[in-house]
Design an enzyme around this catalytic site. Structure first.
Site, short mmCIF file in Angstrom:
data_model
loop_
_atom_site.label_atom_id
_atom_site.label_comp_id
_atom_site.label_asym_id
_atom_site.label_seq_id
_atom_site.Cartn_x
_atom_site.Cartn_y
_atom_site.Cartn_z
N CYS A 181 13.07 11.06 7.64
CA CYS A 181 12.85 10.70 9.04
C CYS A 181 14.11 10.86 9.87
O CYS A 181 14.05 11.14 11.07
CB CYS A 181 12.32 9.28 9.14
N GLU A 212 9.44 1.46 11.12
CA GLU A 212 10.48 2.49 10.99
C GLU A 212 9.74 3.82 11.03
O GLU A 212 9.03 4.17 10.08
CB GLU A 212 11.27 2.30 9.70
N GLU A 246 8.78 16.36 15.46
CA GLU A 246 9.28 16.14 14.11
C GLU A 246 8.54 17.06 13.14
O GLU A 246 7.31 16.98 13.00
CB GLU A 246 9.08 14.68 13.69
N LYS A 251 0.87 -1.18 0.00
CA LYS A 251 0.00 0.00 0.00
C LYS A 251 0.90 1.23 0.00
O LYS A 251 1.42 1.63 1.03
CB LYS A 251 -0.91 0.00 1.23
#
Length: 501
Positions: A302, A268, A399, A192
């Site tokens: 990330c 992750e 973040e 996906k």
């Protein structure tokens, strides 16, 4: 900061033809069962690129049935490792042959620099296939020296049907980071891709079939996280989920996996990685690394080094150098080979980053450079550097996933270790120093999955990548990634005439 507008410089643009917009299930491109579609948007302009089939629960179920049949009854898990290797190598060759088109799709869909895509993202994707293809015929168990009168050995077998949920920041790279080791292990899968960047995943599915990967082994269902993604995580016939994305969604993935068939999960997730620059560092090199660490891929990484700690002896020099260098960082159309930073992936991400920049101003950080949107249209943001940032500010703790640096001063090694670890994340860290003792001490003390010394983004197919703490668990890349797609089965028999009870 130099800006390339979207005006008269369109001669460099090579817009790819959009060939595949349907779901790829059991070796065929098909409409979604509902017939629904969604728009994928060009972040350079905010305009629609194409309408893509919107997969839902029923489509995921159809894809899982195809993957389950291919695993339980199809040839892929039963092929010899050398035969899987041969087909994967052909797949890699096809990726190489279509580098230009795949790179252009990611540029159009995600705003990624075309030059980086052609020289790095797509070639590295092909290399990932070759790397794990080379491991496909080297999957071995062990002979066990038992303490009783028994003969024992282990087998390493594919886990079964895997659900891969991939992010929008590296559409091609992460697709192959997940698909390649799973293929080598003999798994079948449902992928996906992120709804913002579906186009290259569908093209890759087409190339997989051309390479000879059997029907049902790779299925691609485009759609949204709360529907198609959630259906993967809760499906009773999926044996494992591999997810790359935000920590918030990672929690939902774990919850769904736990409340369904207790499937294995690898995550992750996000990061707020520190880059630590010591007094003995070369200022020019350190400033270049700091900018690379937060501006590469427009900060949509990330592992971005978004918290930059600079020792007080060179802090002022670094501030001056960053201000100079940030002004030369060109922002504009990612098809232009002179550009270094393209648009953010979507309007939502664009607005989120600008909101964080306003937070920084309100909380009292000093805006050194940038801080605004730019270009006539599209989702472009200036390279942004804040100084006088404190550890408790929102921009230093959350973040941002954009081109925003938080610059902070420190005095001692012990102080910066404590401050660098004062985060819920633990994905990566960078250290810039010529002192080996300092480098060793700090690298052993930072709680993160990968530490880069005098470099940043030193990623490689041989090097495992993943996080500590709320940056997730499990590893992509390296042989460790192969391990998560394999079960270990022990087989035990008694020795001849031995009392085994």
């Amino acid at each position: 900061m130099a800006v390339q507008t979207n005006g008269s410089s369109d001669s460099f643009i090579r817009i790819p033809e959009i060939k595949f917009t349907k779901l790829f299930i059991n070796g065929e491109f098909v409409d979604s069962i509902s017939g629904k579609t969604f728009e994928t948007i060009d972040p350079r302009t905010g305009e629609v690129i194409a309408r893509v089939a919107e997969g839902d629960n029923e489509d995921i179920d159809l894809a899982v049935k195809a993957a389950r049949h291919a695993f339980d009854h199809g040839p892929w898990p039963r092929l010899s490792g050398s035969e899987r290797r041969r087909i994967m190598m052909k797949f890699a060759d096809l990726i190489d042959e279509n580098t230009e088109e795949l790179a252009a799709l990611d540029t159009l869909d995600a705003g990624k620099l075309l030059g980086w895509g052609k020289t790095m993202d797509i070639p590295l994707s092909a290399e990932l296939l070759r790397y794990y293809a080379g491991a496909a015929d080297k999957i071995h168990g062990e002979t066990l020296k038992m303490s009783r009168e028994l003969q024992g050995y282990t087998l390493r077998e594919p886990v079964g049907v895997v659900g891969h949920i991939t992010p929008w920041n590296f559409p091609s790279n992460v697709f192959f980071m997940k698909v390649s080791p799973a293929l080598a292990a003999g798994c079948t899968m449902v992928v996906k891709p992120a709804e913002q960047t579906p186009l290259s995943a569908l093209y890759n599915a087409y190339l997989a079939k051309q390479a000879g990967i059997p029907d049902g082994v790779i299925n691609v269902v485009t759609g949204f996280g709360p529907t198609a993604g959630a259906a993967i995580c809760s499906h009773m016939d999926i044996d494992q989920v591999s997810f790359t994305g935000s920590t918030e969604v990672g929690r939902l993935v774990m919850q769904a996996a736990a409340t369904s068939n207790l499937k294995a999960v690898s995550l992750e997730l996000g990061g707020k990685s520190p880059l630590i620059i010591f007094d003995d560092a070369d200022v020019e090199t350190a400033a270049d690394l700091a900018l690379l660490g937060v501006l590469y891929n427009k900060g949509e990484v990330c592992a971005a080094g978004s918290r930059v700690f600079v020792q007080e002896g060179i802090y002022d020099e670094i501030v001056k150098k960053l201000a100079e260098k940030a002004k030369t960082w060109t922002v504009g159309d990612p098809f232009d080979p002179t550009i270094r930073q393209g648009p953010q992936v979507s309007k939502a991400q664009f607005e989120k980053i600008l909101a964080y920049i306003e937070h920084g101003k309100i909380e009292g950080a000093t805006l050194l450079t940038g801080g605004k949107s730019c270009c006539e249209k599209g989702y472009y943001i200036e390279p942004t550097v804040f100084t006088n940032v404190t550890d408790n500010m929102v921009i230093a703790r959350e973040e941002i996933f954009g081109p925003v640096m938080s610059l902070m001063k420190f005095k001692t090694v012990d102080e910066v270790i404590k401050r660098a670890n004062d985060t819920k994340y633990g994905l990566a860290a960078g250290i810039v120093t010529n002192n080996l003792n300092v480098a060793n001490t700090v690298s052993r003390s930072i709680r993160a999955g990968i530490i880069w010394i005098n470099c940043y983004f030193g990623l490689d197919k041989d090097c495992p990548f993943g996080g500590y703490k709320m940056s997730g668990f499990g590893r992509d890349l390296g042989m460790e990634a192969l391990d998560k797609y394999l079960h270990v089965k022990a087989v035990v028999t008694p020795l001849y005439n031995s009392p085994w009870i």
